[in-house]
Design a protein around this motif. Structure first.
Motif, PDB file in Angstrom:
ATOM      1  N   LEU A 127     -30.977  10.856  -5.544  1.00 15.97           N
ATOM      2  CA  LEU A 127     -30.480   9.490  -5.381  1.00 15.97           C
ATOM      3  C   LEU A 127     -29.818   8.991  -6.662  1.00 15.97           C
ATOM      4  CD1 LEU A 127     -30.250   6.819  -3.816  1.00 15.97           C
ATOM      5  CD2 LEU A 127     -32.560   6.255  -4.607  1.00 15.97           C
ATOM      6  N   LEU A 128     -30.465   9.221  -7.801  1.00 11.53           N
ATOM      7  CA  LEU A 128     -29.908   8.785  -9.087  1.00 11.53           C
ATOM      8  C   LEU A 128     -28.571   9.451  -9.367  1.00 11.53           C
ATOM      9  CD1 LEU A 128     -33.132   8.818 -11.305  1.00 11.53           C
ATOM     10  CD2 LEU A 128     -31.901   6.804 -10.469  1.00 11.53           C
ATOM     11  N   LEU A 129     -28.479  10.739  -9.057  1.00 11.72           N
ATOM     12  CA  LEU A 129     -27.229  11.464  -9.273  1.00 11.72           C
ATOM     13  C   LEU A 129     -26.126  10.893  -8.383  1.00 11.72           C
ATOM     14  CD1 LEU A 129     -25.511  13.674 -10.472  1.00 11.72           C
ATOM     15  CD2 LEU A 129     -26.526  15.290  -8.843  1.00 11.72           C
ATOM     16  N   ALA A 130     -26.441  10.660  -7.119  1.00 10.31           N
ATOM     17  CA  ALA A 130     -25.453  10.105  -6.193  1.00 10.31           C
ATOM     18  C   ALA A 130     -24.980   8.727  -6.667  1.00 10.31           C
ATOM     19  CB  ALA A 130     -26.040  10.014  -4.787  1.00 10.31           C
ATOM     20  N   GLU A 131     -25.896   7.924  -7.179  1.00 14.40           N
ATOM     21  CA  GLU A 131     -25.533   6.588  -7.670  1.00 14.40           C
ATOM     22  C   GLU A 131     -24.606   6.668  -8.876  1.00 14.40           C
ATOM     23  OE1 GLU A 131     -29.447   3.952  -6.315  1.00 14.40           O
ATOM     24  OE2 GLU A 131     -29.336   4.769  -8.354  1.00 14.40           O
ATOM     25  N   SER A 132     -24.873   7.598  -9.792  1.00 11.69           N
ATOM     26  CA  SER A 132     -24.021   7.735 -10.976  1.00 11.69           C
ATOM     27  C   SER A 132     -22.629   8.218 -10.604  1.00 11.69           C
ATOM     28  CB  SER A 132     -24.665   8.708 -11.988  1.00 11.69           C
ATOM     29  OG  SER A 132     -25.777   8.111 -12.619  1.00 11.69           O
ATOM     30  N   VAL A 133     -22.553   9.171  -9.682  1.00  6.29           N
ATOM     31  CA  VAL A 133     -21.249   9.663  -9.231  1.00  6.29           C
ATOM     32  C   VAL A 133     -20.470   8.528  -8.564  1.00  6.29           C
ATOM     33  CG1 VAL A 133     -20.078  11.214  -7.620  1.00  6.29           C
ATOM     34  CG2 VAL A 133     -21.997  12.054  -8.989  1.00  6.29           C
ATOM     35  N   LEU A 216     -21.382  17.358  -5.244  1.00  3.63           N
ATOM     36  CA  LEU A 216     -22.593  16.539  -5.160  1.00  3.63           C
ATOM     37  C   LEU A 216     -23.475  16.997  -4.006  1.00  3.63           C
ATOM     38  CD1 LEU A 216     -24.287  14.062  -5.967  1.00  3.63           C
ATOM     39  CD2 LEU A 216     -22.803  12.689  -4.459  1.00  3.63           C
ATOM     40  N   ALA A 217     -22.864  17.293  -2.854  1.00  5.81           N
ATOM     41  CA  ALA A 217     -23.642  17.759  -1.705  1.00  5.81           C
ATOM     42  C   ALA A 217     -24.354  19.067  -2.018  1.00  5.81           C
ATOM     43  CB  ALA A 217     -22.723  17.934  -0.492  1.00  5.81           C
ATOM     44  N   VAL A 218     -23.672  19.973  -2.720  1.00 10.59           N
ATOM     45  CA  VAL A 218     -24.296  21.237  -3.103  1.00 10.59           C
ATOM     46  C   VAL A 218     -25.471  20.977  -4.042  1.00 10.59           C
ATOM     47  CG1 VAL A 218     -23.969  23.418  -4.348  1.00 10.59           C
ATOM     48  CG2 VAL A 218     -22.186  22.597  -2.801  1.00 10.59           C
ATOM     49  N   LEU A 219     -25.282  20.100  -5.023  1.00  7.30           N
ATOM     50  CA  LEU A 219     -26.343  19.800  -5.983  1.00  7.30           C
ATOM     51  C   LEU A 219     -27.555  19.152  -5.303  1.00  7.30           C
ATOM     52  CD1 LEU A 219     -24.244  18.533  -9.002  1.00  7.30           C
ATOM     53  CD2 LEU A 219     -25.849  20.434  -9.035  1.00  7.30           C
ATOM     54  N   ILE A 220     -27.308  18.230  -4.389  1.00  6.80           N
ATOM     55  CA  ILE A 220     -28.423  17.595  -3.685  1.00  6.80           C
ATOM     56  C   ILE A 220     -29.193  18.623  -2.861  1.00  6.80           C
ATOM     57  CG2 ILE A 220     -28.984  15.978  -1.826  1.00  6.80           C
ATOM     58  CD1 ILE A 220     -26.802  14.138  -2.911  1.00  6.80           C
TER      59      ILE A 220
END
Length: 248
Positions: A127-133, A216-220
């Protein structure tokens, strides 16, 4: 080995170019610990310095600095009696002792070394990563080289959140400084490259935010399931394809 440098604001610093003082190394340069005016900072020494790109990054909205390690000062190599040469830039220091690389969070051996990391923590990291992106995209930035080595989770400065996701290597970000000045992202990692970019000349390809969405999808997926989503994709005609070939 110790070298002297000076910032664009005239502050001098001495940098020890030793392995134990190095925070990271990549294709574009090396990052070292340093202290500037009594404050811990990170110094990125670049193989090729694009001053106009660094200046453009410094002009990004202040809010971007909460999600990425943006340049704070230009850095010049200082030699007595000679003209100072551009060497890189000064940026905030992300302490590796108190932060966590995303690459560790989907490696089973690394996870064993963590004192505590639950499924809830993995969801929060995603979630944090998605928010930063999303925040960087809102300010017109396309990260481009979005991969686990360029993502760290570090304690947040405010009391509302305990952690934040920070993007490293901002000098490779794709940004448009003006109507006539574009800075492309010419680097990528095969396992995180969107299919539409495979085979393109990235130094001349203007990316869409959707290419970051693919990475991002791959990282999640990796954060939650500890595997690459294309690793188990089966092609019966070519069962031995590598992951990067499956993406294409």
């Amino acid at each position: 080995m110790e070298q002297q440098y000076v910032t664009d604001s005239g502050e001098r610093l001495k940098l020890r170019l030793k392995p134990n003082n190095r925070l990271g190394v990549g294709g574009q340069g090396q990052v070292f610990r340093a202290t500037l005016a009594g404050v811990p900072v990170a110094i990125k020494l670049l193989r090729e310095v694009d001053i106009s790109r660094i200046e453009a990054l410094r002009q990004l909205p202040v809010a971007c600095a909460s999600h990425a390690t943006l340049p704070q000062h230009l850095l010049y190599r200082w030699r007595r009696g000679s003209k100072a040469e551009p060497a890189g830039y000064v940026m905030p220091c992300i302490d590796p002792e108190t932060s966590l690389s995303a690459a560790r969070l989907f490696n089973f051996e690394e996870l064993k070394l963590l004192k505590r990391f639950t499924w809830r923590d993995a969801v929060l990291a995603a979630l944090l990563l998605a928010e930063s992106v999303a925040a960087l995209h809102a300010d017109g930035v396309v990260i481009g080289d979005l991969n686990p080595e360029n993502v760290v989770f570090t304690p947040a400065a405010n009391a509302k959140a305990k952690w934040r996701a920070v993007l490293l290597d901002s000098d490779s970000f794709q940004i448009q400084a003006s109507a006539s000045q574009r800075f492309y992202c010419g680097v990528t990692r095969p396992l995180y490259t969107a299919p539409e970019l495979v085979g393109c000349d990235l130094s001349q390809t203007w990316r869409k935010a959707s290419s970051d969405h693919f990475a991002l999808a791959v990282l999640i997926y990796q954060l939650l399931l500890h595997d690459h989503p294309y690793d188990n994709a089966i092609n019966t005609a070519e069962p031995d394809l590598s992951i990067s070939d499956k993406i294409f």
